[in-house]
Design an enzyme around this catalytic site. Structure first.
Site, PDB file in Angstrom:
ATOM      1  N   LYS A   1       0.859  -1.200   0.000  1.00 49.97           N
ATOM      2  CA  LYS A   1       0.000   0.000   0.000  1.00 49.97           C
ATOM      3  C   LYS A   1       0.888   1.240   0.000  1.00 49.97           C
ATOM      4  O   LYS A   1       2.020   1.206   0.471  1.00 49.97           O
ATOM      5  CB  LYS A   1      -0.942   0.046   1.208  1.00 49.97           C
ATOM      6  CG  LYS A   1      -0.263   0.148   2.575  1.00 49.97           C
ATOM      7  CD  LYS A   1       0.116   1.551   3.017  1.00 49.97           C
ATOM      8  CE  LYS A   1       0.828   1.477   4.364  1.00 49.97           C
ATOM      9  NZ  LYS A   1       1.672   2.697   4.614  1.00 49.97           N
TER      10      LYS A   1
ATOM     11  N   ASP B   1      -2.733  -1.248   9.877  1.00 48.32           N
ATOM     12  CA  ASP B   1      -2.801  -1.265   8.406  1.00 48.32           C
ATOM     13  C   ASP B   1      -3.450  -2.536   7.871  1.00 48.32           C
ATOM     14  O   ASP B   1      -3.789  -2.615   6.686  1.00 48.32           O
ATOM     15  CB  ASP B   1      -1.375  -1.196   7.814  1.00 48.32           C
ATOM     16  CG  ASP B   1      -0.871   0.232   7.688  1.00 48.32           C
ATOM     17  OD1 ASP B   1       0.339   0.402   7.442  1.00 48.32           O
ATOM     18  OD2 ASP B   1      -1.676   1.173   7.839  1.00 48.32           O
TER      19      ASP B   1
END
Ligand SMILES: C[C@](O)(CO)[C@H](O)COP(=O)(O)OP(=O)(O)OC[C@H]1O[C@@H](n2ccc(N)nc2=O)[C@H](O)[C@@H]1O
Ligand SMILES: Nc1ncnc2c1ncn2[C@@H]1O[C@H](COP(=O)(O)OP(=O)(O)OP(=O)(O)O)[C@@H](O)[C@H]1O
Length: 314
Positions: free
Chosen positions: A11, A141
């Protein structure tokens, strides 16, 4: 089926604002997160014995119970003990492509892939939100890494609102192999330097969130306006990480001059990305970066935005 292979996407953070301190000791964040095609290949395989085994050939990745992929398997086993009793343990193989400790959620993406993989291997029938709830117990996350794509993330990063995807965007990612940033260090240092600027009440957090949701960055993403998006990149961590890592600061300055759509450090760093309108432009920017900075310690990758965090390869 006794084996699944999954792709665990890295990401980047297109927007990362550190808003305030939460009662649980974490930071309240407002982020726009994006999955990219740079990914690790994760295999989960049923083994006859009641064990969790992790195999990873990357020297910086622990192949023991401290690996986040191991922790993900242990969490699922604790929640579904009958599954292991019936089907035995699991061997997790990690083929690492995502640079380690880079601000790209390499560990978090692996944990997300193991959650999805064990759900399939043990036929648990978990919903995406149940997988994300498990992910939130592993790290801030991980919930995003389960679903991926493009999303606004708030809370400690686990509250997600999907945004329209911009799959046509490409990027160059670069990181000095010898540079690392510890995420806890980054938050601690940010709090020490900027804690007195924090918004201290939840109402203030909601107001800030509303401003960002109707702000330029989110509007650019919703319009799929790559030019505007590139002009509104923001990451609060740059204020402390670039000072502490001058090589990465110089890397960012060089990348910003390459002629891409916009340049930013990802997450707590030290990886830096530059957005490109096409694969051809990304390859051209990567070649220009390599000739500008021929240092063999500099890793350079090209990738593109992708609509999912974990993909089932087989
Ligand atoms: C920097 C980001 O990568 C941005 O996407 C994330 O915020 C970090 O997510 P992560 O690595 O999964 O973080 P976690 O493993 O949950 O937390 C690691 C440490 O970072 C700090 N931390 C993390 C997330 C958050 N919202 N506030 C924090 O203060 C805490 O000190 C925590 O002990
Ligand atoms: N599966 C894993 N992959 C990579 N690192 C792992 C893994 N499990 C544990 N780690 C440890 O986690 C540390 C951080 O690695 P990671 O690649 O997740 O950092 P990061 O991308 O900066 O994470 P984030 O962006 O979520 O802060 C590494 O130093 C490594 O020792």
């Amino acid at each position: 089926m006794r084996l699944y292979t999954l792709l665990a996407a890295a990401k980047i953070n297109l927007y990362l604002e550190i808003v305030g301190s939460r009662p649980d000791g974490f930071h309240e964040l407002i982020m726009v997160m994006q999955s990219v095609s740079l990914c690790d290949r994760i295999t989960v395989r049923s083994i006859g014995v009641d064990e969790i085994r992790v195999r990873c050939d990357h020297p910086l990745v622990p192949a023991d119970e401290t690996n986040l992929a191991y922790k993900a398997a242990a969490l699922v086993m604790a929640q579904f003990p009958d599954a292991m009793a019936k089907l035995g343990g699991v061997e997790i193989t990690i083929e690492k492509q995502i640079p380690v400790g880079a601000g790209l959620a390499g560990g978090s993406s692996n944990a997300a892939a193991v959650l999805v993989g064990l759900d399939l291997l043990w036929n648990l029938g978990l919903t995406r939100s149940e997988l994300q709830d498990l992910g939130a117990e592993l790290g801030s996350d991980v919930p995003f890494c389960v679903s991926g794509g493009t999303a606004i993330a708030t809370g400690r990063g686990e509250q997600l609102d999907a945004l329209p995807g911009i799959d046509s965007l490409h990027l160059v990612i670069a990181k000095y192999e010898s540079e690392f940033v510890s995420t806890p260090w980054a938050y601690k240092t940010y709090r020490a330097e900027y804690g007195d600027t924090y918004v201290t009440n939840t109402q203030g957090w909601q107001e800030r969130q509303a401003q960002v949701r109707s702000g330029e960055m989110v509007r650019a993403v919703a319009r799929r306006d790559a030019i505007a998006l590139g002009q509104h990149l923001c990451n609060d961590f740059e204020k402390i990480v670039l000072d502490a890592h001058p090589k990465t600061a110089a890397l960012k300055a060089t990348m910003a001059d390459l002629g891409g759509l916009g340049t930013l450090m990802s997450g707590s760093g030290p990886s830096v990305f530059t957005l490109a309108e096409s694969e051809a432009q990304a390859n051209e920017l990567a070649a220009k970066l390599r000739s500008a900075l021929p240092d063999p310690d500099l890793g350079i990758w090209t990738a593109q935005f992708v609509p999912s965090g974990v993909q089932i390869a087989s």
